[in-house]
Design a protein around this motif. Sequence first.
Motif, mmCIF file in Angstrom:
data_model
loop_
_atom_site.group_PDB
_atom_site.id
_atom_site.type_symbol
_atom_site.label_atom_id
_atom_site.label_comp_id
_atom_site.label_asym_id
_atom_site.label_seq_id
_atom_site.Cartn_x
_atom_site.Cartn_y
_atom_site.Cartn_z
ATOM 1 N N MET A 1 0.885 -1.192 0.030
ATOM 2 C CA MET A 1 -0.062 0.044 -0.099
ATOM 3 C C MET A 1 0.878 1.139 0.025
ATOM 4 N N ALA A 2 0.450 2.355 -0.788
ATOM 5 C CA ALA A 2 1.094 3.380 -0.832
ATOM 6 C C ALA A 2 1.228 4.204 0.580
ATOM 7 N N SER A 3 2.362 4.896 0.747
ATOM 8 C CA SER A 3 2.479 5.553 2.099
ATOM 9 C C SER A 3 1.631 6.827 1.960
ATOM 10 N N LYS A 4 1.452 7.391 3.322
ATOM 11 C CA LYS A 4 0.725 8.543 3.314
ATOM 12 C C LYS A 4 1.521 9.754 2.512
ATOM 13 N N LYS A 5 2.621 9.602 2.658
ATOM 14 C CA LYS A 5 3.421 10.811 2.130
ATOM 15 C C LYS A 5 3.521 10.707 0.479
ATOM 16 N N THR A 6 3.498 9.554 0.067
ATOM 17 C CA THR A 6 3.272 9.153 -1.517
ATOM 18 C C THR A 6 1.847 9.660 -2.046
ATOM 19 N N ILE A 7 0.833 9.248 -1.157
ATOM 20 C CA ILE A 7 -0.627 9.587 -1.394
ATOM 21 C C ILE A 7 -0.773 11.212 -1.574
ATOM 22 N N ILE A 8 -0.078 11.912 -0.508
ATOM 23 C CA ILE A 8 -0.269 13.291 -0.382
ATOM 24 C C ILE A 8 0.612 13.902 -1.719
ATOM 25 N N LYS A 9 1.706 13.479 -1.868
ATOM 26 C CA LYS A 9 2.349 13.870 -2.948
ATOM 27 C C LYS A 9 1.653 13.838 -4.328
ATOM 28 N N LYS A 10 1.097 12.698 -4.530
ATOM 29 C CA LYS A 10 0.337 12.518 -5.841
ATOM 30 C C LYS A 10 -0.666 13.566 -5.894
ATOM 31 N N ILE A 11 -1.477 13.800 -4.710
ATOM 32 C CA ILE A 11 -2.723 14.525 -4.749
ATOM 33 C C ILE A 11 -2.242 16.048 -5.038
ATOM 34 N N GLU A 41 -16.838 12.458 -5.112
ATOM 35 C CA GLU A 41 -16.110 13.397 -5.711
ATOM 36 C C GLU A 41 -14.585 13.416 -5.164
ATOM 37 N N VAL A 42 -14.357 13.110 -4.010
ATOM 38 C CA VAL A 42 -12.733 13.086 -3.475
ATOM 39 C C VAL A 42 -12.129 11.816 -4.246
ATOM 40 N N VAL A 43 -13.218 10.434 -4.262
ATOM 41 C CA VAL A 43 -12.567 9.483 -5.035
ATOM 42 C C VAL A 43 -12.284 9.800 -6.216
ATOM 43 N N ARG A 44 -12.772 10.725 -7.135
ATOM 44 C CA ARG A 44 -12.675 11.058 -8.561
ATOM 45 C C ARG A 44 -11.206 11.856 -8.398
ATOM 46 N N LEU A 45 -10.916 12.644 -7.255
ATOM 47 C CA LEU A 45 -9.898 13.367 -7.246
ATOM 48 C C LEU A 45 -8.714 12.212 -7.254
ATOM 49 N N LEU A 46 -8.852 11.285 -6.152
ATOM 50 C CA LEU A 46 -8.006 10.384 -6.017
ATOM 51 C C LEU A 46 -7.461 9.394 -7.401
ATOM 52 N N LYS A 47 -8.593 9.289 -8.085
ATOM 53 C CA LYS A 47 -8.171 8.526 -9.331
ATOM 54 C C LYS A 47 -7.437 9.421 -10.198
ATOM 55 N N ASN A 52 -4.300 3.961 -6.258
ATOM 56 C CA ASN A 52 -4.717 2.419 -6.961
ATOM 57 C C ASN A 52 -6.057 2.147 -6.267
ATOM 58 N N GLY A 53 -6.847 1.850 -7.215
ATOM 59 C CA GLY A 53 -8.252 1.780 -7.117
ATOM 60 C C GLY A 53 -8.638 0.998 -5.801
ATOM 61 N N PHE A 54 -7.515 -0.203 -5.238
ATOM 62 C CA PHE A 54 -8.027 -0.843 -4.356
ATOM 63 C C PHE A 54 -8.298 -0.035 -2.843
ATOM 64 N N ILE A 55 -7.327 0.869 -2.766
ATOM 65 C CA ILE A 55 -7.289 1.833 -1.686
ATOM 66 C C ILE A 55 -8.083 3.249 -1.782
ATOM 67 N N ARG A 56 -8.363 3.413 -2.967
ATOM 68 C CA ARG A 56 -8.980 4.922 -3.263
ATOM 69 C C ARG A 56 -10.299 5.126 -2.303
ATOM 70 N N GLY A 57 -11.364 4.144 -2.101
ATOM 71 C CA GLY A 57 -12.483 4.222 -1.235
ATOM 72 C C GLY A 57 -11.814 4.428 0.087
ATOM 73 N N LEU A 58 -11.024 3.851 0.684
ATOM 74 C CA LEU A 58 -10.493 3.874 1.896
ATOM 75 C C LEU A 58 -9.847 5.078 2.246
#
Length: 92
Positions: A1-11, A41-47, A52-58
């Motif tokens: 699973m991507a780290s919090k830092k990785t997710i934030i950077k991608k956003i 709408e937040v999930v669309r931003l994450l997409k 990753n689709g698996f963790i997007r909802g979470l």
Amino acid sequence: MASKKTIIKKIQIVLTKHFDSPQDAFNFFDKNGDGKLSKKEVVRLLKEAEINGFIRGLVGSKLIEGYDKDGDGKIDWKEFKVALKEMSRDVE
């Protein structure tokens, strides 16, 4: 699973590379124009951020849980600005 830092950077990359301002990004993802971002709408931003689709909802649920200060289950513009400020601190 991507780290919090990785997710934030991608956003942050999506918000800064594809939009002229955070307000433009917020308005783009607020598809129904109600001034708030729903989980969908937040999930669309994450997409768009290639989360990753698996963790997007979470991740979407956690973002709303963490930044929805008025308890309506959505992120309004004021809450979005706070989220951006906190995310930029988390990446430093």
